[in-house]
Design a protein around this motif. Structure first.
Motif, PDB file in Angstrom:
ATOM      1  N   GLU A  76       0.834  -1.205   0.000  1.00 57.96           N
ATOM      2  CA  GLU A  76       0.000   0.000   0.000  1.00 57.96           C
ATOM      3  C   GLU A  76       0.872   1.261   0.000  1.00 57.96           C
ATOM      4  O   GLU A  76       0.619   2.203  -0.755  1.00 57.96           O
ATOM      5  CB  GLU A  76      -0.942   0.006   1.199  1.00 57.96           C
ATOM      6  CG  GLU A  76      -1.871   1.195   1.208  1.00 57.96           C
ATOM      7  CD  GLU A  76      -2.912   1.138   2.322  1.00 57.96           C
ATOM      8  OE1 GLU A  76      -3.598   2.154   2.509  1.00 57.96           O
ATOM      9  OE2 GLU A  76      -3.040   0.100   2.999  1.00 57.96           O
ATOM     10  N   GLN A  77       1.911   1.274   0.821  1.00 59.15           N
ATOM     11  CA  GLN A  77       2.808   2.423   0.863  1.00 59.15           C
ATOM     12  C   GLN A  77       3.550   2.598  -0.464  1.00 59.15           C
ATOM     13  O   GLN A  77       3.709   3.715  -0.959  1.00 59.15           O
ATOM     14  CB  GLN A  77       3.807   2.301   2.021  1.00 59.15           C
ATOM     15  CG  GLN A  77       3.171   2.429   3.385  1.00 59.15           C
ATOM     16  CD  GLN A  77       2.400   3.734   3.534  1.00 59.15           C
ATOM     17  OE1 GLN A  77       2.909   4.813   3.231  1.00 59.15           O
ATOM     18  NE2 GLN A  77       1.161   3.641   3.989  1.00 59.15           N
ATOM     19  N   LEU A  78       3.981   1.490  -1.049  1.00 62.42           N
ATOM     20  CA  LEU A  78       4.664   1.537  -2.339  1.00 62.42           C
ATOM     21  C   LEU A  78       3.742   2.106  -3.423  1.00 62.42           C
ATOM     22  O   LEU A  78       4.144   2.975  -4.195  1.00 62.42           O
ATOM     23  CB  LEU A  78       5.132   0.126  -2.714  1.00 62.42           C
ATOM     24  CG  LEU A  78       6.140  -0.026  -3.828  1.00 62.42           C
ATOM     25  CD1 LEU A  78       7.431   0.712  -3.504  1.00 62.42           C
ATOM     26  CD2 LEU A  78       6.429  -1.508  -4.048  1.00 62.42           C
ATOM     27  N   LEU A  79       2.494   1.665  -3.453  1.00 60.85           N
ATOM     28  CA  LEU A  79       1.536   2.162  -4.443  1.00 60.85           C
ATOM     29  C   LEU A  79       1.146   3.613  -4.170  1.00 60.85           C
ATOM     30  O   LEU A  79       0.958   4.396  -5.107  1.00 60.85           O
ATOM     31  CB  LEU A  79       0.297   1.264  -4.488  1.00 60.85           C
ATOM     32  CG  LEU A  79       0.536  -0.156  -5.019  1.00 60.85           C
ATOM     33  CD1 LEU A  79      -0.710  -1.007  -4.847  1.00 60.85           C
ATOM     34  CD2 LEU A  79       0.998  -0.149  -6.464  1.00 60.85           C
ATOM     35  N   LEU A  80       1.027   3.986  -2.905  1.00 54.63           N
ATOM     36  CA  LEU A  80       0.736   5.383  -2.577  1.00 54.63           C
ATOM     37  C   LEU A  80       1.837   6.309  -3.094  1.00 54.63           C
ATOM     38  O   LEU A  80       1.568   7.411  -3.573  1.00 54.63           O
ATOM     39  CB  LEU A  80       0.582   5.564  -1.064  1.00 54.63           C
ATOM     40  CG  LEU A  80      -0.771   5.186  -0.477  1.00 54.63           C
ATOM     41  CD1 LEU A  80      -0.687   5.123   1.045  1.00 54.63           C
ATOM     42  CD2 LEU A  80      -1.841   6.170  -0.912  1.00 54.63           C
ATOM     43  N   ASN A  81       3.083   5.848  -3.018  1.00 55.43           N
ATOM     44  CA  ASN A  81       4.215   6.667  -3.437  1.00 55.43           C
ATOM     45  C   ASN A  81       4.456   6.663  -4.945  1.00 55.43           C
ATOM     46  O   ASN A  81       4.894   7.671  -5.498  1.00 55.43           O
ATOM     47  CB  ASN A  81       5.500   6.197  -2.736  1.00 55.43           C
ATOM     48  CG  ASN A  81       5.461   6.464  -1.254  1.00 55.43           C
ATOM     49  OD1 ASN A  81       4.774   7.356  -0.786  1.00 55.43           O
ATOM     50  ND2 ASN A  81       6.193   5.664  -0.503  1.00 55.43           N
ATOM     51  N   LEU A 104      -5.426  -6.762  -0.824  1.00 55.87           N
ATOM     52  CA  LEU A 104      -5.416  -5.306  -0.849  1.00 55.87           C
ATOM     53  C   LEU A 104      -6.031  -4.880  -2.178  1.00 55.87           C
ATOM     54  O   LEU A 104      -5.587  -5.323  -3.232  1.00 55.87           O
ATOM     55  CB  LEU A 104      -3.978  -4.787  -0.746  1.00 55.87           C
ATOM     56  CG  LEU A 104      -3.785  -3.279  -0.897  1.00 55.87           C
ATOM     57  CD1 LEU A 104      -4.420  -2.533   0.273  1.00 55.87           C
ATOM     58  CD2 LEU A 104      -2.308  -2.943  -1.019  1.00 55.87           C
ATOM     59  N   THR A 105      -7.082  -4.054  -2.115  1.00 61.85           N
ATOM     60  CA  THR A 105      -7.686  -3.573  -3.355  1.00 61.85           C
ATOM     61  C   THR A 105      -7.431  -2.076  -3.498  1.00 61.85           C
ATOM     62  O   THR A 105      -7.425  -1.335  -2.520  1.00 61.85           O
ATOM     63  CB  THR A 105      -9.207  -3.829  -3.407  1.00 61.85           C
ATOM     64  OG1 THR A 105      -9.843  -3.100  -2.371  1.00 61.85           O
ATOM     65  CG2 THR A 105      -9.509  -5.300  -3.282  1.00 61.85           C
TER      66      THR A 105
END
Length: 140
Positions: A76-81, A104-105
């Motif tokens: 999630e953190q990787l995709l947020l960034n 995780l969706t």
């Protein structure tokens, strides 16, 4: 290249070792991996025949089964960034992360503006015929 193919390329750039699926797998998904699907769209008319098109997509992340919660938090953190823009194409909007059934969706939109294309044949050649008349003729 389709929008889903562009999404797959971006996910491969972010997590190169993970497979990205577009279709359901009969034997199930390998963990960890991604699954990308279309979830809908809408179109709003604008001036001069243009349309604002909003395409909805979902990315499902199947985490590593040994430590799924920690893996989902990391992803999630990787995709947020990094999951922000489809390069040279469009921005990713309205990102919404959820946890569903041990996955995780990520639901998001891609907004595009489309203009009508006029494919009617244009004038290729013009034939011109010139005639010269003498209007100053005097009659005797």
């Amino acid at each position: 290249m389709t929008i889903i193919e562009r999404i797959g390329q971006l996910l491969t750039t972010i997590a190169p070792a993970l497979p990205v699926y577009r279709e359901n797998q009969s034997g199930g998904f390998k963990e960890p991996s991604f699954y990308v699907s279309t979830i809908g769209g809408r179109s709003e008319p604008e001036l001069f025949g243009r349309q604002k098109r909003t395409h909805g997509y979902q990315v499902v992340y199947f985490p590593n089964l040994k430590k799924p919660n920690a893996d989902m938090e990391r992803m999630e953190q990787l995709l947020l960034n990094q999951f922000l823009t489809l390069p040279d194409f469009a921005h990713i909007r309205d990102r919404d992360f959820n946890r569903v059934d041990g996955t995780l969706t990520l639901d998001f939109n891609v907004v595009l503006w489309a203009a009508p294309v006029d494919n009617t044949p244009k004038q290729q050649k013009m034939k011109q015929i010139e005639r010269v008349t003498n209007s100053d003729r005097s009659e005797n």
